[in-house]
Write an enzyme that holds these catalytic residues in place. Structure first.
Site, short mmCIF file in Angstrom:
data_model
loop_
_atom_site.label_atom_id
_atom_site.label_comp_id
_atom_site.label_asym_id
_atom_site.label_seq_id
_atom_site.Cartn_x
_atom_site.Cartn_y
_atom_site.Cartn_z
N ASP A 289 -11.95 4.42 -25.18
CA ASP A 289 -13.36 4.22 -25.50
C ASP A 289 -13.94 3.16 -24.55
O ASP A 289 -13.48 2.01 -24.53
CB ASP A 289 -13.47 3.76 -26.96
N THR B 121 -8.26 6.82 -6.65
CA THR B 121 -8.93 7.65 -5.65
C THR B 121 -9.51 8.91 -6.33
O THR B 121 -9.39 9.08 -7.53
CB THR B 121 -7.93 8.06 -4.55
N ALA C 72 -9.07 3.48 -0.58
CA ALA C 72 -8.04 4.48 -0.87
C ALA C 72 -6.67 3.89 -0.61
O ALA C 72 -5.66 4.41 -1.09
CB ALA C 72 -8.25 5.71 0.00
N HIS D 193 3.17 12.59 -0.19
CA HIS D 193 3.22 11.65 -1.32
C HIS D 193 4.14 12.20 -2.40
O HIS D 193 4.41 13.39 -2.44
CB HIS D 193 1.83 11.41 -1.92
N LYS E 268 1.46 12.39 -7.84
CA LYS E 268 0.09 12.12 -7.38
C LYS E 268 -0.83 13.27 -7.79
O LYS E 268 -0.52 14.43 -7.57
CB LYS E 268 0.08 11.93 -5.86
N GLY F 13 -6.71 10.02 -0.39
CA GLY F 13 -7.91 9.33 0.09
C GLY F 13 -7.65 8.65 1.42
O GLY F 13 -8.53 8.59 2.29
#
Ligand SMILES: NC(=O)c1ccc[n+]([C@@H]2O[C@H](COP(=O)([O-])OP(=O)(O)OC[C@H]3O[C@@H](n4cnc5c(N)ncnc54)[C@H](O)[C@@H]3O)[C@@H](O)[C@H]2O)c1
Length: 259
Positions: free
Chosen positions: A43, A87, A111, A145, A149, A155
């Site tokens: 929230d 990112t 990034a 990566h 991810k 990015g």
């Protein structure tokens, strides 16, 4: 400095360690699920209340591409310097820049916070500028990566691509993911692979019939990202050279200019 962390996953924990080493205090940790976070919530109102109550003088956000816009939008009106590492929200940058200006606050996004990658950006830009003087050379990009991810291409790869294109006038269009056609000469191809635990590898090729010039940045671990994010917040929360609070949207390029 009193720091609040939004997103208390792998990066959140590493940033906490880096911040404590630099003499800062972590006064609030917010996460959607993490059981060890001080405030477990999705929230936005509850998140902002917890951060304000903690007396945080700066916020570092490393959550998830699906949550980042909601978090940024809720945090901007709190007018606390905000560093964003998540990112996957660049398309919304113009709207966020407007919100930051309206609220007269400061946001820094990157990034990639590692000093090495920010040096690599400059090396690639200069290499592309030199290579562009010779018609024989084509250019292409590759990034890898870990398989956790959520976004692709990274990015960082997009930032590298932008620098190559700014310096090679014949490269006008970026093609990402699979190439379903023979690349046109004005297209720059960027390939992505997701595999295992790779922290982040980015390669730029300048290729001619006779040879290849290959530039690679390999992240060995994520400590460089965490320390860079803390240094970025220190910079953002420090008055500028005229002694005024920083207002606007900044990147690591702005931090590097003043180093
Ligand atoms: N800019 C950089 O230098 C850099 C470096 C590494 C990772 N990243 C990016 O940072 C992000 C986080 O990476 P990570 O490895 O820590 O991921 P992670 O999955 O380990 O942690 C993310 C955490 O965010 C939490 N979260 C999700 N939605 C949330 C919300 N609305 N409010 C609060 N918390 C929320 C998740 O519950 C999780 O604990 C990713 O987008 C990643 O690509 C950026």
């Amino acid at each position: 400095m009193k720091i609040a962390l939004v997103g208390y996953g792998k990066m959140g924990h590493m940033i906490e360690t880096a911040a404590l080493k630099c003499g800062h205090e972590i006064v609030c940790t917010v996460d959607l699920f993490a059981e060890d976070a001080g405030c477990i919530t999705g929230d936005s109102g509850e998140m902002v209340r917890a951060i304000k109550k903690s007396g945080a003088e700066g916020i570092i956000e490393f959550s998830h591409p699906a949550s980042v816009m909601q978090n940024i939008t809720a945090l901007i009106p709190a007018r606390i310097p905000l560093v964003v590492g998540t990112t996957g929200w660049k398309d919304n940058l113009p709207a966020i820049t407007e919100q930051v200006a309206l609220n007269k606050t400061a946001l820094l996004h990157a990034a990639n916070f590692s000093v090495g990658v920010n040096l690599f950006y400059r090396i690639v830009a200069e290499a592309a500028r030199l290579v562009s003087e010779f018609d024989a050379y084509d250019a292409g990009l590759f990034e890898a990566h870990h398989n956790q991810k959520a976004d692709s291409p990274s990015g960082t790869a997009l930032d590298i691509a932008r620098r190559v294109m700014e310096n090679m006038p014949n490269k006008k269009r970026l093609v990402t993911n699979s190439a379903d056609h023979k690349p046109e000469p004005d297209e720059l191809h960027l390939g992505s692979v997701r595999v295992g635990s790779v922290p982040g590898t980015h390669t730029v090729w300048f290729d001619s019939a006779a040879d290849t010039i290959e530039l690679t940045h390999t992240a060995r671990n994520r400590e460089g990202f965490a320390l860079g994010a803390v240094r970025a917040l220190e910079w953002l929360a420090t008055p500028d050279q005229e002694g005024k609070d920083r207002v606007g949207v900044f990147t690591m390029d702005d931090v590097f200019k003043e180093l």
